[in-house]
Enzyme design. Structure first.
Site, PDB file in Angstrom:
ATOM      1  N   LYS A  38      74.903  43.413  53.492  1.00 42.60           N
ATOM      2  CA  LYS A  38      74.035  42.833  54.525  1.00 42.60           C
ATOM      3  C   LYS A  38      74.568  43.229  55.894  1.00 42.60           C
ATOM      4  CE  LYS A  38      72.076  38.269  55.776  1.00 42.60           C
ATOM      5  NZ  LYS A  38      72.084  36.825  55.455  1.00 42.60           N
ATOM      6  N   SER A  73      67.514  35.012  54.629  1.00 39.50           N
ATOM      7  CA  SER A  73      67.655  36.176  55.488  1.00 39.50           C
ATOM      8  C   SER A  73      68.254  37.400  54.784  1.00 39.50           C
ATOM      9  CB  SER A  73      68.518  35.833  56.700  1.00 39.50           C
ATOM     10  OG  SER A  73      69.828  35.469  56.296  1.00 39.50           O
ATOM     11  N   SER A 112      69.944  31.436  52.518  1.00 36.56           N
ATOM     12  CA  SER A 112      69.660  32.863  52.717  1.00 36.56           C
ATOM     13  C   SER A 112      70.112  33.796  51.621  1.00 36.56           C
ATOM     14  CB  SER A 112      70.284  33.344  54.030  1.00 36.56           C
ATOM     15  OG  SER A 112      69.415  33.068  55.087  1.00 36.56           O
TER      16      SER A 112
HETATM   17  N1  GLN Z   1      66.188  30.070  56.608  1.00 33.09           N
HETATM   18  C1  GLN Z   1      67.288  29.356  57.176  1.00 33.09           C
HETATM   19  C2  GLN Z   1      67.355  29.591  58.656  1.00 33.09           C
HETATM   20  O1  GLN Z   1      66.500  30.211  59.152  1.00 33.09           O
HETATM   21  C3  GLN Z   1      68.558  29.728  56.494  1.00 33.09           C
HETATM   22  C4  GLN Z   1      69.111  30.998  56.983  1.00 33.09           C
HETATM   23  C5  GLN Z   1      70.402  31.347  56.351  1.00 33.09           C
HETATM   24  O2  GLN Z   1      70.802  30.754  55.349  1.00 33.09           O
HETATM   25  N2  GLN Z   1      71.101  32.243  56.986  1.00 33.09           N
HETATM   26  O3  GLN Z   1      68.235  29.146  59.328  1.00 33.09           O
END
Ligand code: GLN
Length: 486
Positions: A79, A154, A178
């Site tokens: 990532k 994400s 994410s």
């Molecule tokens: N969707 C969540 C956010 O937007 C979690 C994101 C994540 O776990 N990095 O914060």
């Protein structure tokens, strides 16, 4: 497609160690697969063909010298919020679009030391804020099961790369879901270890008290192998936990006899529609069929998860992202004076969702509001930990949905709130720091799209969690019942 790319990490590493195939061959097959499909899928922001070939050569040399590398030759998607020396590391933000990492994240380094071969830097929502990859400022990633849909987020690039055979293992980071949500959307396994288990050193910070690195893979066994390679104390991360790690790949089991699995009373899947309700009821029954005893548990705070998370995470993000000021890293937009330079750099460098979070976080931390918002959210967070502690007196693991729907179409969530709602089932575990994963559990919708079952365990019980998920995967095999559309 060369069949080598379909092999999992355990299989590849075994064959490379036995010198029946070389890391170089596996790498060439993965790179060819990337060249074949990534134009359509957009999993990678940066392809690392040269580095991959170099690493593969080195792995073959080490194998020849007798090193027993647990991940020998395993193609890896990283990532792009994780540093890898000499590679562009963008966090999918314009503000870091051309930034070259001067050092390597501990988690990435441990994967490379174990013999993994980095294929590319995978797309994400900007600074890992989002649930669809649509917040990436640098590219679009498509779901390999339906190109009209998002891969989740994400860690969507890593999930899609693993699903589409562009890597055998991906690294993701999970702050509120994410790793688990994109894993569910892309029909792969996604595992978030206990907070502090895997070093955050070299992970571009979003919300430091929640961020945790973990693997995505096509099988639980492969995720366990990657976890075993990465987990453990790192003096470079002051929140990293100094406690022995029980190897997970050695704890995989074939049944769930003697395990009590908690079903959360407040997670009413009937709200998700009859088809998804039936799917999760079937998944719970499948756990029971494997010998688990299902018990109803209660998380009275469940409905406060989003409100709590969406104060704490933005508060920490507003502080963490203060460092991107045009002076130290990445983009600089010059202005008449230093103030104008800061403003124009940040105005031009950050995308709309990142700005929204910085504004929310700054507000929640500002004098006069701090007690009402941030302190209150921290108290609520303690309640989550207490709720789970109590629940785990009655069960060994918790089963829940990983997401409330399958992958959705691009641009279908027009307001931030409906996007935030995607994290409803994953955030409670994040607030409590628990290890949790998503494992494929069937298909829903039209066209039929993958869904994920979330399993969570008490702190540090990763081996038990992965062991149980393996039994579920072996008995059901949902991921193997469909092939990606590319
Ligand atoms: N969707 C969540 C956010 O937007 C979690 C994101 C994540 O776990 N990095 O914060």
């Amino acid at each position: 497609m060369n069949d080598l790319v379909k092999r999992g990490a355990a299989d590849i590493a075994r064959e490379v160690r036995a010198k029946r195939i070389s890391a170089a061959e596996v790498t060439e097959a993965a790179l060819a697969r990337v060249d074949e499909v990534d134009g359509r899928l957009g999993c990678y922001l940066t392809r690392l063909h040269d580095l991959a070939r170099q690493c593969a050569r080195r792995v073959d040399e080490r194998v020849a010298a007798g090193d027993t590398l647990p991940l020998a030759g395993v193609p890896l998607a990283v990532k792009d919020n994780m540093c890898l020396t000499g590679t562009r590391t963008t966090a999918a933000s314009k503000i870091l679009e051309n930034w070259i990492a001067p050092y390597t994240a501990t988690a990435v380094q441990r994967m490379l030391d174990a013999g993994a071969v980095p294929i590319g830097k995978a797309n994400l929502d900007e600074f890992a804020m989002g649930s669809s990859c649509e917040n990436s400022a640098l590219g679009v990633t498509r779901n390999p099961y339906d190109l009209k849909r998002v891969p989740g987020g994400s860690s969507g690039g890593s999930a899609a790369a693993v699903a589409a055979f562009e890597a055998a293992v991906g690294l993701g980071s999970d702050t509120g879901g994410s790793i688990r949500e994109p894993a569910a959307f892309c029909n792969v396994v996604g595992f978030k270890p206990t907070y502090g288990r895997v070093s955050r050193y070299g992970l571009i910070a979003f919300a430091s008290s929640l961020d945790q690195i973990g693997p995505l893979a096509r099988t639980v066994e492969d995720a366990a192998l990657a976890y075993d390679a990465m987990a453990g104390h790192d003096p470079m991360d002051s929140t990293s936990i100094d406690r022995a790690v029980e190897p997970a790949a050695a704890s995989l089991r074939e049944d769930l006899k003697g395990l009590r699995v908690g079903i959360v009373k407040e997670f009413v899947t009937a709200k998700l529609g009859p088809e998804i309700d039936a799917l999760y009821k079937r998944a719970y029954q499948e756990l029971a069929d494997l010998g688990a005893e299902l018990v109803e548990i209660s998380l009275p705070t469940a409905d406060y998860g989003l409100a709590t998370y969406y104060l704490i995470a933005p508060a920490e993000c507003s502080s963490n992202l203060a460092r991107f000021d045009g002076v130290r890293y990445g983009l600089r937009v010059d202005g008449a004076d230093v103030g104008a330079m800061y403003e124009q750099t940040r105005a031009g460098g950050f995308g709309p969702e990142v700005k929204r979070r910085i504004l929310i976080g700054t507000y929640a931390l500002s004098s006069g509001y701090y007690d009402a918002y941030y302190v209150k959210a921290q108290k609520a967070r303690t309640m989550f930990a207490q709720d789970f502690r109590k629940a785990f007196e009655r069960c060994d693991l918790i089963a829940a949905p990983a997401a409330s729907s399958p992958a959705f179409e691009f641009d279908s969530k027009s307001d931030p709130y409906s996007m935030y709602m995607m994290d409803y089932y994953t955030i409670p575990m994040s607030l409590a720091g628990l290890p949790a994963l998503s494992v494929p559990c069937g298909y829903a919708g039209e066209p039929a799209l993958p869904m994920g079952l979330q399993l969570a365990a008490p702190l540090f019980e990763e081996a038990k969690l992965l062991g149980a998920a393996h039994a579920y995967e072996r008995a059901t095999g949902y991921a193997a019942k469909a092939a990606p559309a590319v």
